[in-house]
Design a protein around this motif. Structure first.
Motif, short mmCIF file in Angstrom:
data_model
loop_
_atom_site.label_atom_id
_atom_site.label_comp_id
_atom_site.label_asym_id
_atom_site.label_seq_id
_atom_site.Cartn_x
_atom_site.Cartn_y
_atom_site.Cartn_z
N ALA A 133 -3.03 -0.70 -9.23
CA ALA A 133 -3.67 0.49 -9.82
C ALA A 133 -5.18 0.27 -9.93
O ALA A 133 -5.82 0.71 -10.87
N GLY A 135 -9.14 0.16 -7.75
CA GLY A 135 -9.96 1.17 -7.08
C GLY A 135 -9.33 1.67 -5.79
O GLY A 135 -9.34 2.88 -5.52
N ALA A 136 -8.78 0.77 -5.00
CA ALA A 136 -8.19 1.19 -3.72
C ALA A 136 -6.98 2.08 -3.95
O ALA A 136 -6.75 3.04 -3.23
N ASN A 156 2.08 -1.76 -11.71
CA ASN A 156 0.87 -2.57 -11.81
C ASN A 156 1.07 -3.60 -12.92
O ASN A 156 1.72 -3.32 -13.93
N ARG A 157 0.50 -4.80 -12.69
CA ARG A 157 0.61 -5.85 -13.71
C ARG A 157 0.18 -5.30 -15.06
O ARG A 157 0.88 -5.46 -16.06
N THR A 158 -0.96 -4.63 -15.11
CA THR A 158 -1.43 -4.01 -16.35
C THR A 158 -0.92 -2.57 -16.35
O THR A 158 -1.51 -1.68 -15.72
N LYS A 161 -3.05 0.69 -16.84
CA LYS A 161 -3.90 1.20 -15.75
C LYS A 161 -3.09 2.11 -14.83
O LYS A 161 -3.59 3.12 -14.33
N THR A 194 -1.33 -2.45 -2.67
CA THR A 194 -2.77 -2.22 -2.83
C THR A 194 -3.39 -3.29 -3.73
O THR A 194 -4.57 -3.18 -4.09
N MET A 199 -3.64 -12.06 -0.39
CA MET A 199 -4.88 -12.29 0.36
C MET A 199 -5.22 -13.77 0.35
O MET A 199 -4.91 -14.47 -0.62
N ILE A 221 -2.65 -3.39 2.31
CA ILE A 221 -4.06 -3.13 2.61
C ILE A 221 -4.87 -4.43 2.65
O ILE A 221 -6.02 -4.42 3.07
N GLY A 244 -3.36 -3.96 7.34
CA GLY A 244 -4.43 -3.27 6.59
C GLY A 244 -5.75 -3.13 7.32
O GLY A 244 -6.64 -2.43 6.85
N LEU A 248 -9.51 -0.19 7.15
CA LEU A 248 -10.95 -0.47 7.17
C LEU A 248 -11.63 0.26 8.33
O LEU A 248 -12.72 0.82 8.17
P1 NAP Z 1 -9.38 -3.92 -7.87
O1 NAP Z 1 -9.88 -2.58 -8.26
O2 NAP Z 1 -10.01 -5.14 -8.43
O3 NAP Z 1 -7.79 -3.96 -8.21
C1 NAP Z 1 -7.07 -5.14 -8.00
C2 NAP Z 1 -5.57 -4.85 -8.14
O4 NAP Z 1 -4.85 -6.08 -7.87
C3 NAP Z 1 -5.15 -4.39 -9.53
O5 NAP Z 1 -4.02 -3.54 -9.44
C4 NAP Z 1 -4.77 -5.73 -10.20
O6 NAP Z 1 -3.87 -5.61 -11.28
C5 NAP Z 1 -4.07 -6.41 -9.02
N1 NAP Z 1 -4.04 -7.87 -9.21
C6 NAP Z 1 -5.08 -8.73 -9.03
N2 NAP Z 1 -4.67 -9.99 -9.30
C7 NAP Z 1 -3.37 -9.91 -9.70
C8 NAP Z 1 -2.40 -10.86 -10.11
N3 NAP Z 1 -2.68 -12.18 -10.20
N4 NAP Z 1 -1.14 -10.43 -10.42
C9 NAP Z 1 -0.84 -9.09 -10.32
N5 NAP Z 1 -1.72 -8.15 -9.94
C10 NAP Z 1 -2.97 -8.56 -9.62
O7 NAP Z 1 -9.46 -4.11 -6.27
P2 NAP Z 1 -9.33 -2.98 -5.13
O8 NAP Z 1 -10.68 -2.51 -4.77
O9 NAP Z 1 -8.30 -2.01 -5.54
O10 NAP Z 1 -8.82 -3.88 -3.88
C11 NAP Z 1 -7.52 -4.47 -3.89
C12 NAP Z 1 -7.30 -5.23 -2.57
O11 NAP Z 1 -7.34 -4.32 -1.47
C13 NAP Z 1 -8.36 -6.29 -2.27
O12 NAP Z 1 -7.70 -7.40 -1.70
C14 NAP Z 1 -9.26 -5.63 -1.24
O13 NAP Z 1 -9.86 -6.58 -0.37
C15 NAP Z 1 -8.26 -4.78 -0.48
N6 NAP Z 1 -8.87 -3.58 0.13
C16 NAP Z 1 -8.64 -3.35 1.46
C17 NAP Z 1 -9.18 -2.23 2.04
C18 NAP Z 1 -8.95 -1.96 3.50
O14 NAP Z 1 -9.72 -1.20 4.10
N7 NAP Z 1 -7.91 -2.53 4.11
C19 NAP Z 1 -9.94 -1.30 1.28
C20 NAP Z 1 -10.12 -1.56 -0.09
C21 NAP Z 1 -9.57 -2.72 -0.66
P3 NAP Z 1 -4.45 -5.46 -12.80
O15 NAP Z 1 -4.84 -4.01 -12.93
O16 NAP Z 1 -3.31 -5.84 -13.65
O17 NAP Z 1 -5.63 -6.38 -12.91
#
Ligand code: NAP
Length: 277
Positions: A133, A135-136, A156-158, A161, A194, A199, A221, A244, A248
């Motif tokens: 949950a 930004g993506a 989502n873990r949290t 959100k 998402t 990663m 993704i 994914g 991009l």
């Molecule tokens: P973000 O806003 O920081 O959100 C991160 C998400 O991952 C949240 O839902 C978070 O849960 C969860 N998360 C992180 N660590 C975790 C853990 N240890 N256990 C459980 N859940 C965890 O990041 P974002 O911008 O959405 O991006 C997320 C991923 O997508 C990244 O790897 C980014 O590189 C990739 N991405 C790819 C593309 C593409 O074009 N393919 C585009 C955008 C992003 P909480 O809410 O509980 O913290």
């Protein structure tokens, strides 16, 4: 601006990791366009000043990445409906008068990648399970709902959100507990990761996949590695999988078209260029 070589940028902090300069550079070279696309590291305090100055320096637009997506949307003169609904921008187009027009093409990129790669999936085929949950996820949920999907289970873990996203996007989003998310897979026809889990350098995704069936299309993704453990396991289960990287590539196309006047192709040549092959 007509006698100037058009310039575009990716604004981030940090920004050195961004693949966008390679991506846009590949298209500029392929179509013989006299233009440049550069990475610019902008600290959050300087974003507003930078957006004021770039148009007068010959920039026709910019991508924005972490941590500027929300701030760029808020600073923009005008925004598309989808950027407003998502609450963040990733693509800015500058007017000759310095106006900043904000769009968010992440959801478009996700859906274009999914429909290009997932031959058996369509929005009417059944419920989806979406993990994450952040930004993506906001852009992806907006695009999936726009495609006509009527039920999206969101974990989502949290949990709070995920609940906020459900409040924003309406009753088609059903929030479920992170710990039992795998239970929602038995009749799901789409699974989307998402989160950052899986990663390189991040913890693994430990979702219980025992209820996964071959009718479920699985997409991640995360694209480093290209085939995540989730995709590997899903493929072994007989599921159709979509990596994914295409998200991009597809999210970049509307910006390139707006700035440089050419609809670019997303194909294997581009994938190889972005992967550095
Ligand atoms: P973000 O806003 O920081 O959100 C991160 C998400 O991952 C949240 O839902 C978070 O849960 C969860 N998360 C992180 N660590 C975790 C853990 N240890 N256990 C459980 N859940 C965890 O990041 P974002 O911008 O959405 O991006 C997320 C991923 O997508 C990244 O790897 C980014 O590189 C990739 N991405 C790819 C593309 C593409 O074009 N393919 C585009 C955008 C992003 P909480 O809410 O509980 O913290």
């Amino acid at each position: 601006m007509t006698n100037r070589i058009p310039l575009a940028a990716v604004l981030g902090h940090p920004v050195a990791h961004s693949r966008s300069p390679v991506l846009h550079g590949h298209w500029l070279a392929r179509y013989g366009i006299a233009g440049h696309y550069v990475p610019i590291d902008v600290a959050p305090d300087h974003l507003a000043d930078t957006l004021r100055q770039l148009p007068s320096l010959g920039f026709v637009g910019a991508n924005v990445t972490i941590p500027h997506k929300e701030a760029a949307r808020a600073l923009a003169t005008t925004s598309t409906d989808r950027a407003r609904a998502i609450g963040a921008a990733n693509t800015l187009t500058f007017g000759a008068d310095g106006a900043v027009h904000a769009d968010n093409t992440d959801g478009h990129g996700f859906l274009a990648n999914l429909t290009a790669g997932a031959l058996g999936w369509n929005a009417a085929s059944g419920p989806a399970l979406v993990l994450g949950a952040g930004g993506a996820a906001r852009g992806i949920l907006h695009a999936l709902l726009g495609s006509g999907l009527s039920e999206i289970r969101l974990a989502n873990r949290t949990r709070a959100k995920a609940q906020r996203l459900a409040d924003d996007f309406g009753p088609s989003i059903k929030v479920i507990d992170w710990d039992v998310a795998g239970d929602a897979l038995s009749d799901a026809t789409l699974l989307v990761n998402t989160t950052a889990l899986g990663m390189a350098g991040q913890p693994p995704l430990t979702l219980d996949l025992s209820n996964l069936t071959p009718v479920c299309t699985v997409t991640d993704i995360v694209y480093i590695p290209l085939e995540t453990e989730l995709l590997k396991t899903a493929r072994a289960c007989g599921c159709h999988t979509v990596d994914g990287l295409g998200m991009l590539l597809h999210q970049a196309a509307p910006g390139f078209e707006a700035w440089f006047g050419r609809t670019p192709e997303v194909d294997d040549d581009l994938r190889r260029a972005v992967l550095g092959e």
